[in-house]
Enzyme design. Structure first.
Site, mmCIF file in Angstrom:
data_model
loop_
_atom_site.group_PDB
_atom_site.id
_atom_site.type_symbol
_atom_site.label_atom_id
_atom_site.label_comp_id
_atom_site.label_asym_id
_atom_site.label_seq_id
_atom_site.Cartn_x
_atom_site.Cartn_y
_atom_site.Cartn_z
ATOM 1 N N LYS A 80 0.874 -1.270 -0.062
ATOM 2 C CA LYS A 80 0.005 -0.141 0.053
ATOM 3 C C LYS A 80 0.882 1.268 -0.096
ATOM 4 C CE LYS A 80 -3.622 -2.646 2.660
ATOM 5 N NZ LYS A 80 -4.415 -2.902 3.717
ATOM 6 N N GLN A 124 -5.159 -1.615 9.938
ATOM 7 C CA GLN A 124 -4.895 -2.831 9.292
ATOM 8 C C GLN A 124 -5.350 -4.201 10.293
ATOM 9 O OE1 GLN A 124 -3.231 -3.258 6.188
ATOM 10 N NE2 GLN A 124 -3.512 -5.437 6.521
ATOM 11 N N ASP A 149 -11.643 2.111 3.930
ATOM 12 C CA ASP A 149 -11.851 0.634 3.646
ATOM 13 C C ASP A 149 -13.487 0.108 3.836
ATOM 14 O OD1 ASP A 149 -9.773 -1.059 3.402
ATOM 15 O OD2 ASP A 149 -9.194 -1.213 5.562
#
Length: 959
Positions: A80, A124, A149
């Protein structure tokens, strides 16, 4: 898409239908996620470049919060970060240890939520932690508008309701949809099957297909007849987490197959003994599907690409919804009344915003704000560090003509101006004002929060304890005073050995110097750190400050007007063994510690300044400091909260810093450097910070330039000079006024001749301001008794005297609306070239610096020093303080030393009675004439009218 390797026979049509036919078809085309994601990244790279062109210096910001150190998470995060760097996104990886608690994780999330430089924010998963942490609570703590997300319940809820344009979609399903679209098939009307029901892939995938008008069935590992369900799917998305669970023969011929699985299975042919497979038996499925994603190289690269796309989309929304550098702030609407009610009535007519909400509106983070109830807060100095690269706004100082008992309204004008700039011109703006002393509040002056419809609110909070800064100064000041007398007492009653034994005591059998004692030894030229190695002579020098009582300049203070403490005798108790001396109390705001607070630029600098304060001289003529007394660290501890500026608001909802309140005669009479510096960063390059200097331009403004700006390094853009018709008439020779007695007709009826004569004072103060090279805007604070001819005369004469502009103001009666013309004039003046310069070089001799101020600012013919003042010049020069700036302590009621001389006195000799030093604050202050640093109470103090309603707990009677 991959090429076709060979053909095969496939049956197209409904299973078992008469129309079914056998056709020859090639193997499935491979949907290459790598190629698709590369195209998306190139497009995003172009979009980011366009953003930078539109807003120079702007970059989309992505924050990735990781808990723990999982290898797979590290790999994903690395991918990322690499993609973000390639596109031009500013990605920040925040890594917390696996010992982090849920509270610590949530606090860090709050910080990132509030950071305007972060447009996309992900946690995460999974969380690698030793602590019990709720993943649901953590993911839902992310601000929905930054949840790229798409995992918060709010975004999931919007997706399930079909609000696709107003939410973020989880990256993997979003990537899957992009891959499906690349096949060119029509989704609407198709039969879709999703295997998996997680909120990360399965559930949002179902919703996306449903709102694309497919008929969707969600299956999972417990679904009965799973093969039959799969065989009906025109579109199959598998996210079950089971290696090769879906068999090739289950696939409907011609179906589109999206495999989200990543599974590691044993493989002896591989060096690491493992290989990666999906949830679909790829080789067999490829023979029946029309399109299929490989594993790896299919969905995986698209997930990262979609994260980048969502971050860029979030940044675009940010630019559309808010102008960079512009606050998103709501202003209060005033309900004006005529006649204008009392100040306290006006103050209570407006419900203030919660101070935490205002803090967020002006760009402060939660961790930078300490709430003191709902209407006031302290702002941490860490704000300056965070905003260090932010350009400063425009800096404006409000001052006035030489004050009169009729009042000029500097505070009211300051607040009216910021309300106009903010609520009416929609500019970022901060007011920075001094905290008032409770002495005048309960004495003769009453409140100091402005007035009418231009006030700081709540005025009772502003005028009383606020957050306790003045009380902290009182405690710190009196600790120094107690230390001075205690040290003299102990030195007079003990031997060197006894003093040494007590100053450096045995602790667990060991003597050790404290840090502050090491500094004293170094000052004495003793380079030793072992207490046992000092000679008798060195011990004598170390333990004895040998203070000369006649030279003590440090006094006790309290924040109450009490004339009977102006001269006292201390030490009369028998326990003090006859060691008495004459002393006095000053009012707290006259303490040097207040001046230190106002001029410091940080906690470390404040500590150094506190340690440098000179309290007396030794009998050898050497300066004795608070550091010599050993009290510096304790003072810093007492002042550690007071150093943080106090946040409040105006009636119209613009922010105000209320911080520090030094006297404007023996000190410099300006609010704190720290408040100004933080405010200048918060308002940004096009914003304004308006601060007020005490008394007239000859005192407060001169000290603002020569002392405050010299130490802060800040340079003002505009001077606003406040004048009133009534006060100018007094300078023109109008009669004296008495409190409680109606004004003479000279002040209530038109008198252009008297006014014209009085405007000489205005002209002189304009000249004083222009001496520093800064544009001057005159604010004519209008009263209802003023005629239009009088107001226009002041405006005309002000411009002729060199003012950039002069405008009539009615902010007392109309709030910000009545100061819009002033605000516009200030805005125009701020664009002018400022040629700021100091009045004098600090390297000049002390007497010469005093003479320059007296002649150029006051208009004196010369100065005359008393013998005592001449002696002080020699002493301070010898002690190394000759290069400090000058802070003149003289009457504020005249340009001269005589308060009865109004207008512009000339030909006078300015008498310098004495000179004193505020070394910690950083200036010498010559005393011109006599003045008291402890005010007294009048016959009828303001406290006669002040009371508390025991039911509502409302304060009544404040001015």
């Amino acid at each position: 898409a991959g090429g076709r390797a060979r053909t095969r026979t496939r049956t197209i049509g409904a299973s078992g239908s008469a129309g079914a036919r056998a056709v020859t078809m090639a193997p499935a085309q491979v949907i290459c996620g790598k190629a698709a994601s590369a195209k998306i990244r190139e497009r995003l790279k172009t979009q980011v470049a366009q953003m930078k062109e539109r807003v120079p210096g702007f970059r989309p910001g992505l924050a990735i919060l990781q808990v723990g150190d999982r290898d797979d998470s590290n790999t994903y995060i690395s991918m990322k970060l690499k993609a973000a760097a390639e596109i031009g996104i500013n990605a920040n990886h925040i890594k917390l240890p696996n010992t982090a608690t849920e509270a610590e994780v949530l606090r860090r999330i709050t910080v990132l939520n509030e950071d305007p430089a972060v447009h996309g924010f992900i946690v995460q998963l999974p969380l690698d932690t030793d602590k019990p942490i709720s993943t649901e609570k953590v993911t839902n703590a992310v601000a929905p508008e930054k949840d790229v997300d798409g995992l918060t319940s709010i975004n999931a809820g919007k997706l399930s309701r079909g609000n696709l344009g107003d939410c973020f979609i989880p990256c993997t399903p979003k990537g899957c949809m992009e891959l499906i679209r690349q096949t060119g098939i029509q989704i609407a009307g198709k039969k879709a099957v999703v295997i998996g029901r997680s909120k990360i892939v399965g559930s949002p995938m179902h919703d996306l297909l449903l709102w694309s008008h497919a008929t969707v069935t969600t299956c999972h590992t417990k679904t009965t007849a799973l093969a039959e369900e799969v065989s009906k799917a025109d579109i199959l998305v598998v996210a079950a987490g089971k290696p090769e669970m879906v068999k090739g023969e289950w696939i409907k011929p011609g179906a589109v197959v999206i495999d989200c699985g990543i599974n590691h299975v044993p493989d002896s042919t591989k060096p690491n003994g493992k290989t990666v497979v999906g949830d679909v038996a790829y080789s067999a499925a490829k023979e029946r599907a029309s399109y299929i994603t490989p594993v790896p190289g299919g969905v995986g690269p698209m997930t990262v690409a979609m994260l980048m796309q969502s971050t860029v989309e979030s940044a675009q929304r940010f630019l559309e919804q808010s102008q960079p550098g512009k606050w998103s702030i709501q202003y209060n609407q005033l309900s004006l009344r005529t006649p204008v009610p009392s100040d306290i009535e006006v103050s209570r007519s407006c419900v203030p915003k919660r101070i935490g909400h205002l803090a967020r509106e002006v760009g402060l983070l939660s961790e930078e704000v300490e709430l003191y109830g709902q209407t006031k807060a302290k702002v941490l100095l860490s704000t300056l560090k965070r905003l260090k690269d932010q350009p400063d706004g425009k800096y404006v100082v409000v001052t006035g003509i030489t004050p009169t008992p009729l009042g000029e309204g500097k505070s009211t004008t300051t607040i009216g101006l910021v309300q106009a700039l903010g609520a009416h011109l929609n500019l970022n703006v901060f007011a920075c004002v001094r905290q008032p002393s409770q002495g005048p509040t309960f004495g003769i002056k009453g409140g100091a929060a402005g007035g009418g419809y231009s006030q700081v609110i709540p005025m009772e909070e502003f005028n009383l304890h606020l957050t306790g800064d003045i009380h902290a100064i009182t405690a710190a000041n009196n600790l120094v005073a107690a230390a001075i007398d205690a040290r003299m007492f102990h030195e007079q009653t003990q031997s060197d050995q006894a003093l040494y034994t007590r100053l450096v005591p045995l602790i667990s059998g060991v003597r050790k110097f404290s840090d502050i004692q090491i500094r004293r030894l170094q000052k004495l030229g003793i380079e030793k750190t072992d207490p046992g190695t000092l000679t008798d002579e060195e011990r004598n020098k170390f333990v004895r400050l040998d203070i000369d009582p006649a030279t003590i300049t440090w006094q006790r203070v309290m924040d109450t007007n009490d004339r009977f403490l102006r001269k006292i005798t201390i030490g009369q108790s028998p326990t003090e063994k006859g060691f008495t001396r004459t002393a006095q109390f000053d009012i707290t705001v006259a303490s040097e510690i207040m001046a230190v607070l106002a001029l410091t630029d940080g906690l470390g600098d404040m500590r150094r300044r506190l340690g440098k304060m000179v309290v007396a001289s030794s009998k050898k003529g050497e300066p004795v400091t608070t550091d010599d007394l050993g009290v510096t660290g304790a003072l810093a501890v007492l002042m550690k909260d007071a150093v943080k500026p106090n946040l409040m608001q105006t009636l119209e909802g613009t922010p105000v810093f209320v911080h520090a309140g030094p006297f404007a005669n023996i000190a410099h009479g300006n609010s704190s450097v720290l408040a100004d510096k933080i405010a200048l960063k918060l308002v940004g390059q096009e914003g304004f910070v308006v601060t007020e200097a005490g008394f007239g331009a000859d005192i407060g403004m001169e000290k603002f330039f020569n002392i405050k700006c010299r130490y802060s390094g800040l340079r003002p853009h505009v001077v606003v000079l406040v004048a009133t018709v009534r006060a100018l008439k007094m300078h023109g020779g109008g009669p004296t006024v008495t409190a409680g007695v109606p004004l003479p007709k000279e002040y209530t009826e038109e008198n252009l001749q008297l006014l014209k004569i009085g405007c000489s004072n205005l002209g002189k103060q304009i000249q004083n301001a222009r001496t520093f090279g800064t544009p001057v805007v005159v604010a004519v604070n209008a009263f209802k008794s003023d005629t239009e001819a009088e107001l226009q005369l002041v405006i005309q004469l002000a411009k002729e005297a060199g003012a950039y502009d002069a405008v009539k103001c009615t902010h007392w009666a109309e709030g910000g609306k009545g100061a819009v013309a002033l605000a516009q004039a200030v805005q125009r003046a701020s664009q002018e070239q400022s040629n700021f310069k100091f009045l004098y070089n600090v390297e000049l001799p002390v007497v010469e610096k005093i003479r320059i101020i007296a002649q150029q600012i006051y208009g004196a013919e010369d100065i005359e020093l008393s013998s005592e003042a001449e002696q002080k010049v020699l002493v301070y020069t010898k002690q190394g303080f000759g290069n400090l700036p000058i802070c003149m302590a003289k009457t504020h009621l005249s340009l001269s030393h005589d308060p009865e001389k109004k207008g512009v006195p000339t030909g006078f000799i300015l008498p310098i009675r004495d000179i004193r030093a505020s070394v910690g604050a950083g200036f010498l202050y010559p005393l011109v004439g006599t003045m008291s640093t402890m005010p007294g109470l009048p016959t009828r103090p303001c406290f006669y009218d002040i009371d508390l309603d025991p039911v509502s707990e409302q304060v009544n009677g404040l001015f």
